[in-house]
Design a protein around this motif. Structure first.
Motif, PDB file in Angstrom:
ATOM      1  N   UNK A 216      74.739  -7.153  62.581  1.00  0.00           N
ATOM      2  CA  UNK A 216      74.047  -8.279  62.631  1.00  0.00           C
ATOM      3  C   UNK A 216      74.770  -9.581  63.194  1.00  0.00           C
ATOM      4  N   UNK A 217      74.136 -10.401  63.719  1.00  0.00           N
ATOM      5  CA  UNK A 217      74.902 -11.650  63.981  1.00  0.00           C
ATOM      6  C   UNK A 217      74.509 -12.867  63.071  1.00  0.00           C
ATOM      7  N   UNK A 218      75.372 -13.896  63.072  1.00  0.00           N
ATOM      8  CA  UNK A 218      75.152 -15.033  62.403  1.00  0.00           C
ATOM      9  C   UNK A 218      75.961 -16.136  62.637  1.00  0.00           C
ATOM     10  N   UNK A 219      75.988 -17.355  61.878  1.00  0.00           N
ATOM     11  CA  UNK A 219      76.779 -18.209  61.883  1.00  0.00           C
ATOM     12  C   UNK A 219      77.447 -18.987  60.442  1.00  0.00           C
ATOM     13  N   UNK A 220      78.539 -19.407  60.598  1.00  0.00           N
ATOM     14  CA  UNK A 220      79.103 -19.923  59.211  1.00  0.00           C
ATOM     15  C   UNK A 220      78.622 -21.235  59.114  1.00  0.00           C
ATOM     16  N   UNK A 221      77.800 -21.686  58.115  1.00  0.00           N
ATOM     17  CA  UNK A 221      77.021 -22.759  57.767  1.00  0.00           C
ATOM     18  C   UNK A 221      77.592 -23.508  56.706  1.00  0.00           C
ATOM     19  N   UNK A 222      78.576 -23.111  55.894  1.00  0.00           N
ATOM     20  CA  UNK A 222      79.006 -24.057  54.999  1.00  0.00           C
ATOM     21  C   UNK A 222      80.432 -23.284  54.630  1.00  0.00           C
ATOM     22  N   UNK A 223      81.715 -24.097  54.375  1.00  0.00           N
ATOM     23  CA  UNK A 223      82.730 -23.525  53.849  1.00  0.00           C
ATOM     24  C   UNK A 223      83.039 -24.273  52.639  1.00  0.00           C
ATOM     25  N   UNK A 224      84.040 -23.999  51.751  1.00  0.00           N
ATOM     26  CA  UNK A 224      84.653 -24.347  50.342  1.00  0.00           C
ATOM     27  C   UNK A 224      83.246 -24.628  49.665  1.00  0.00           C
TER      28      UNK A 224
END
Length: 268
Positions: free
Chosen positions: A125-133
Motif C-alpha cells: 500500500x501507499x501513503x503519506x506521513x501526516x504527522x511526526x513527534x
C-alpha cells in the motif's frame, strides 16, 4: 501517487549483537513488534517463532523459523517509545536483495514523505506521513497491560482508495519511495485520514535500533524533506494489528476481535 517498491515479505533481515544461545556476529535477525512476537510477560528469550503465525495455522515444529532473541519490555502505566522485538533466524540464508534490493539506510521522518509498506493483510500500500513527534497515541494491550500511551510517533494516512494498514499488518517496515526505512508499523485506526479509511502509527526507527542494537542489511537513498506537524495530540481510537510471524503457543499474545475501540485496541 504510484505505490513505492515493496520491502521483503518477511520482516527485514538484520544483523545484531548476539542475544541468544548459538548466535554470533554473522547471525541474521528479523524485526517485528512486542505484541506480535512476545505478547505476554511469561514469554522468554528462546521461545519458538513460527511462520506463518498460529492465527494463520502455523505450528511448531513444522513451521518453526527461529527463536525469540530480544525484546523491548512493555509495562503497565509506562509511556513507551517502541513496540519491538527480534527473533533469531534458524536459517541465516535470507536473501537481502528480494524483492527490491538491499535496504541498509534509515532516516528520521520529516513529514510529507510518500511511503509504502508490504503487510500480511493489505499487501503493498501507499501513503503519506501526516504527522511526526506525535504524542498520546493510546493503544490497548488487553487485561495484562491495559491501554498504553505512546509518544513521539509517526502518523501515516493512505493515498489510495483503501486503508494503508489493517489488523495483521503489524511489524511491517514503512519506507520512503526511494527505499529508505522510516518506521515500524504497530497500530492504527479504522476511521480518519483523507479517504476516511483510517490512520496508521509507526515507531521511529531510531529508538527501535537504539533499543535492539540492530542494523539493516539492505539499499540506500537521500533524505526528502517535507511539511510536518509536530507534537500534535491524537485522540482517535487505535488498534494494534498482528503480523504473520508470531511466537509459539508457549509465548502467544492476547487475542481479540481487532475492532476499533475508543482510546484502546485489542491485539489479535
Amino acid at each position: 501517487p504510484r505505490p513505492p517498491r515493496p520491502p521483503p515479505r518477511r520482516p527485514p533481515a538484520r544483523r545484531a549483537p548476539p542475544a541468544a544461545d548459538g548466535a554470533d556476529e554473522a547471525s541474521v535477525y528479523a524485526l517485528s513488534n512486542w505484541h506480535v512476537l512476545v505478547g505476554s510477560p511469561s514469554a522468554r528469550v528462546g521461545d519458538v517463532v513460527v511462520q506463518p503465525g498460529p492465527a494463520d495455522g502455523g505450528r511448531a515444529p513444522d513451521d518453526r523459523v527461529g527463536t525469540l532473541a530480544g525484546l523491548v519490555p512493555l509495562e503497565a502505566g509506562a509511556t513507551p517509545a517502541v513496540d519491538a522485538a527480534v527473533p533469531l533466524h534458524d536459517d541465516p540464508g535470507v536473501d537481502p536483495e528480494y524483492p527490491v534490493g538491499r535496504i541498509t539506510t534509515t532516516a528520521v521522518a520529516l513529514g510529507g514523505e510518500v511511503v509504502g509498506k508490504s503487510g500480511r493483510t493489505t499487501g503493498v500500500t501507499a501513503g503519506r506521513v501526516t504527522a511526526i513527534e506525535l504524542d498520546d497515541v493510546v493503544v490497548g494491550y488487553g487485561d495484562g497491560l491495559g491501554a498504553l500511551r505512546f509518544d513521539d510517533q509517526i502518523e501515516v494516512e493512505s493515498t489510495g482508495d483503501g486503508p494503508f494498514s489493517r489488523v495483521g499488518d503489524s511489524g511491517s517496515l514503512v519506507y520512503r519511495e526511494d527505499g529508505v526505512a522510516l518506521g515500524l508499523l504497530f497500530a492504527g485506526s479504522e476511521t480518519g485520514g483523507a479517504n476516511g479509511t483510517g490512520l496508521t502509527y509507526c515507531n521511529p526507527l531510531g529508538p527501535v535500533r537504539e533499543r535492539e542494537g540492530a542494523t539493516l542489511r539492505g539499499g540506500a537513498g537521500a533524505a526528502r524533506p517535507g511539511p510536518a506537524r509536530r507534537g500534535r495530540r491524537s485522540w482517535s481510537a487505535a488498534w494494534c494489528p498482528a503480523s504473520t510471524t508470531r511466537s509459539s503457543p508457549t509465548s502467544a499474545g492476547p487475542t481479540g476481535s481487532g475492532s476499533s475501540r475508543t482510546g484502546a485496541c485489542t491485539c489479535t
